[in-house]
Enzyme design. Structure first.
Site, PDB file in Angstrom:
ATOM      1  N   LYS A  41       0.880  -1.163   0.000  1.00 16.73           N
ATOM      2  CA  LYS A  41       0.000   0.000   0.000  1.00 16.73           C
ATOM      3  C   LYS A  41       0.916   1.211   0.000  1.00 16.73           C
ATOM      4  O   LYS A  41       1.654   1.445   0.963  1.00 16.73           O
ATOM      5  CB  LYS A  41      -0.902  -0.013   1.240  1.00 16.73           C
ATOM      6  CG  LYS A  41      -1.880   1.139   1.233  1.00 16.73           C
ATOM      7  CD  LYS A  41      -2.649   1.241   2.532  1.00 16.73           C
ATOM      8  CE  LYS A  41      -3.023   2.682   2.741  1.00 16.73           C
ATOM      9  NZ  LYS A  41      -3.315   3.000   4.133  1.00 16.73           N
ATOM     10  N   GLY A  45      -7.537   9.569   9.489  1.00 13.18           N
ATOM     11  CA  GLY A  45      -7.800   9.747  10.919  1.00 13.18           C
ATOM     12  C   GLY A  45      -8.834  10.801  11.253  1.00 13.18           C
ATOM     13  O   GLY A  45      -9.110  11.046  12.422  1.00 13.18           O
ATOM     14  N   ALA A  62      -9.248   5.682   4.148  1.00 14.88           N
ATOM     15  CA  ALA A  62      -9.040   6.859   4.996  1.00 14.88           C
ATOM     16  C   ALA A  62     -10.248   7.786   5.077  1.00 14.88           C
ATOM     17  O   ALA A  62     -10.932   8.034   4.088  1.00 14.88           O
ATOM     18  CB  ALA A  62      -7.840   7.680   4.538  1.00 14.88           C
ATOM     19  N   GLY A  63     -10.464   8.253   6.281  1.00 12.02           N
ATOM     20  CA  GLY A  63     -11.433   9.313   6.536  1.00 12.02           C
ATOM     21  C   GLY A  63     -12.799   8.851   7.001  1.00 12.02           C
ATOM     22  O   GLY A  63     -13.648   9.680   7.318  1.00 12.02           O
ATOM     23  N   ASN A  76      -8.827   2.348   9.863  1.00 13.55           N
ATOM     24  CA  ASN A  76      -7.984   2.061  11.022  1.00 13.55           C
ATOM     25  C   ASN A  76      -8.543   2.762  12.255  1.00 13.55           C
ATOM     26  O   ASN A  76      -9.179   2.151  13.107  1.00 13.55           O
ATOM     27  CB  ASN A  76      -6.533   2.477  10.741  1.00 13.55           C
ATOM     28  CG  ASN A  76      -5.578   2.024  11.836  1.00 13.55           C
ATOM     29  OD1 ASN A  76      -5.972   1.392  12.817  1.00 13.55           O
ATOM     30  ND2 ASN A  76      -4.323   2.319  11.687  1.00 13.55           N
ATOM     31  N   THR A  77      -8.361   4.092  12.287  1.00 10.05           N
ATOM     32  CA  THR A  77      -8.683   4.835  13.503  1.00 10.05           C
ATOM     33  C   THR A  77     -10.120   4.630  13.979  1.00 10.05           C
ATOM     34  O   THR A  77     -10.368   4.509  15.177  1.00 10.05           O
ATOM     35  CB  THR A  77      -8.447   6.343  13.263  1.00 10.05           C
ATOM     36  OG1 THR A  77      -7.185   6.488  12.620  1.00 10.05           O
ATOM     37  CG2 THR A  77      -8.440   7.114  14.556  1.00 10.05           C
TER      38      THR A  77
END
Lengths: 332, 263
Positions: free
Chosen positions: B99, B160, B187-188, B209-210
């Site tokens: 990635k 994040g 993301a986001g 992730n976050t």
């Protein structure tokens, strides 16, 4: 009964202390063995020394706080080296969401406004307009704490200290407190690297630990007196010790600078790096194998967890006690 | 596998990819992977590698989850850094998958799309299967495909931030322009409804992730996201109705004749 305690970091020192104290009446003798020339030369010396059970709930399981509360008593009464001045948690305006999330997970705090922050720490006046204040928490200087423990042990009639030596393994019981050095005997134990920087500044008067939240690089400043401030600590899933990287130093000092710009002019007094011993759940374990007891996996909570674990370890040895929340049978 | 996802010739049941950073512990990370039935996890190598292979213990725990590892170049700021990290990742994890992140702005972690295209070309030439982390820009997408990427990973919002879809028009047009390319929103995303929304747009998968690792209960949140992804995918396949505009009555006069209450 003779018990050999191996390793004189915070775990070994507190275990030796509790064994000697709890076993004195039965004639228990304790030998504390350390391969290094004196106590406290392992990863304990780089600890932040925050006795902050309710802050730690932010990322740790409830058991860490439950055990950690016992440390407040230990470090203020048994070995009175801690300062109870509470701890502060702040975030830069853009990362206010971090503060909200922290508050959701932590306990036993009050929310402060700008005036509240200024009232507690004059240095932070007009720098942060909100903060979380954990008034019952404490902090200590790890070196001073381990020195005080060592002196206490030296004064106990049933304790002998052996430095620069390895374990003999001929006692009735062995309590292994070697931290990451015991990895070959404890499946699943891993190291989590931490780095710290010590700064000296005559311009700052912070009197309690300040945690600075950040989505990627949370950091804290712990006052150590005489203008010294410990800035910690990185958390890297890596087992290489004793290598402080430039990036980590820049990030730690940036965090300190974000707490107060005066840190930019501070003197760098020391830097350090070591690996914290941790199990996959990041929780401590008292692992029994026959007449050997491993006290390990204290992770980033050495000074917070050691007193409670030591009390339980001593009772396991002396009265064959078992504490399901922390006790494990060795798989081997 | 009725509705399998194929990424670089690998068939997958799960359309939820997870990051591995900032979980309370590796044990909770492993539970989250199981709860979400995730088959691909992305692992940051740059720092954990240290001076040697010092991150081995953590990587072993991740491998034991059974998920396929997609190493990432998180935190790399230059082409050279990203390429070197990718090469190291191949050696450590024994996979050609990477990635690719080339960060252009430290503050928003916005990708440097110029460096990204350049690094992608180098890595594809070196035999890598590149998963580029990009903005939703159509031209950048075109250039990444030219460079040899066969999967694209546009953001929904900054890494994040948990904001959900920032530019729904951009994501929709990216999907429309590249109907055959597997597109993974990376993301986001902050909530399962965001994941459902991007899947309803026809995206092939999401990477998070976050939103999971920093949730109050990461394992339960991983499960919730898996449900959101599955709901969004099922909805996309079921072809949602076209929204109607009732703002202006189209038959204002005749409609009244049957409206008794209006009399």
């Amino acid at each position: 009964m003779r018990v050999e305690v191996v390793g004189a970091g915070v775990a070994g020192l507190t275990v030796a202390f509790e064994l000697a104290r709890q076993g004195a009446a039965q004639g228990l003798r304790v030998e504390l063995v350390e391969r290094r020339p004196r106590a406290g030369l392992g990863c304990s010396r780089y600890a932040g020394g925050m006795i902050a059970p309710w802050c730690e709930l932010e990322s740790a399981e409830p058991i860490v706080a439950t055990l950690g509360v016992e440390a407040l008593e230990f470090w203020t009464k048994d070995i009175p080296v801690a300062t109870v001045a509470g701890s502060l948690v702040v975030a830069p305006p853009r990362d206010r969401a971090e503060l909200v999330d922290f508050a959701r997970r932590a306990q036993n705090f009050e929310e402060l406004d700008a005036a509240g922050v200024a009232g507690l720490e004059g240095d932070l006046a007009s720098r942060f307009d909100s903060a979380l204040y954990f008034g019952s928490e404490a902090h200590l200087d790890p070196q001073a704490a381990m020195t005080a423990l060592g002196e206490s042990l030296a004064g106990m009639h049933n304790v002998s200290l052996r430095f620069g030596e390895s374990a003999r393994g001929d006692a009735d019981w062995t309590v292994d407190c070697r931290g990451f050095a015991a990895r070959d005997e404890l499946p699943g134990l891993r190291g989590v690297k931490g780095e710290m920087v010590m700064l000296r500044s005559g311009d700052l008067t912070l009197s309690r630990p300040v945690r600075m939240l950040h989505p990627k690089r949370p950091a804290y400043v712990v006052p150590r007196g005489a203008g010294l401030f410990m800035i910690g600590a990185t958390m890297i899933e890596n087992e290489e010790a004793a290598r402080v990287t430039a990036r980590s130093v820049v990030e730690l000092i940036n965090s300190a600078y974000a707490i107060h710009p005066a840190f930019a002019e501070a003197e760098i007094v020391d830097m350090g790096s070591d690996v914290r011993p941790a199990f996959p759940d990041n929780l401590p374990r008292l692992t029994r194998r026959g007449r050997t007891l491993y006290v390990n996996g204290l992770y980033r909570h050495g000074f917070l967890l050691a007193p409670a674990l030591a009390r339980r370890a001593a009772r396991m040895v002396i009265e064959n006690a078992w504490f399901p929340e922390v006790c494990h049978a060795h798989p081997g | 596998m009725d509705d399998a996802l194929t990424l670089y010739d690998v068939m997958l049941d799960s359309r939820l990819l997870l990051g591995t950073a900032r979980y309370p512990s590796p044990a909770i990370l492993a539970q989250a992977i199981r709860a979400a039935k995730t088959q691909i996890v992305t692992v940051s190598l740059r720092r954990e590698a240290g001076g040697s292979r010092g991150g081995e213990s953590f990587w072993t725990l991740i491998r034991e989850s059974g998920a396929r590892v997609l190493p990432n170049t998180a935190g790399c700021r230059t082409v050279k850094e990203a390429v070197t990290t990718a090469q190291m990742a191949r050696e450590v994890f024994g996979t050609d998958w990477i990635k690719l992140e080339v960060i252009g702005d430290e503050d928003t972690l916005q990708p440097d799309v110029f460096g990204l295209v350049e690094a992608a070309r180098i890595l594809v030439g070196d035999g890598f299967c590149v998963f580029p982390y990009m903005t939703e820009d159509l031209v950048v997408a075109e250039k990444l495909l030219d460079a040899g990427c066969r999967v694209l990973m546009p953001w929904a919002a900054p890494i994040g931030s948990g904001r959900g879809i920032n530019n729904i028009f951009g994501l929709r047009s990216l999907r429309a322009h590249f109907p055959q390319t597997p597109l993974v929103v990376d993301a986001g995303l902050g909530a399962p409804s965001h994941a459902a929304a991007v899947m309803e747009l026809g995206y092939d998968a999401v990477l998070l992730n976050t939103a999971v690792s920093r949730a109050g209960d990461p394992v339960a949140m991983a499960r919730a996201f898996a449900l959101g992804v599955n709901a969004g995918r099922a909805a996309f396949l079921a072809k949602p109705m076209t929204p109607r505009d009732f703002a202006r009555p189209s038959t204002p006069v005749i409609g009244r004749a049957f409206d008794e209450g209006a009399a």
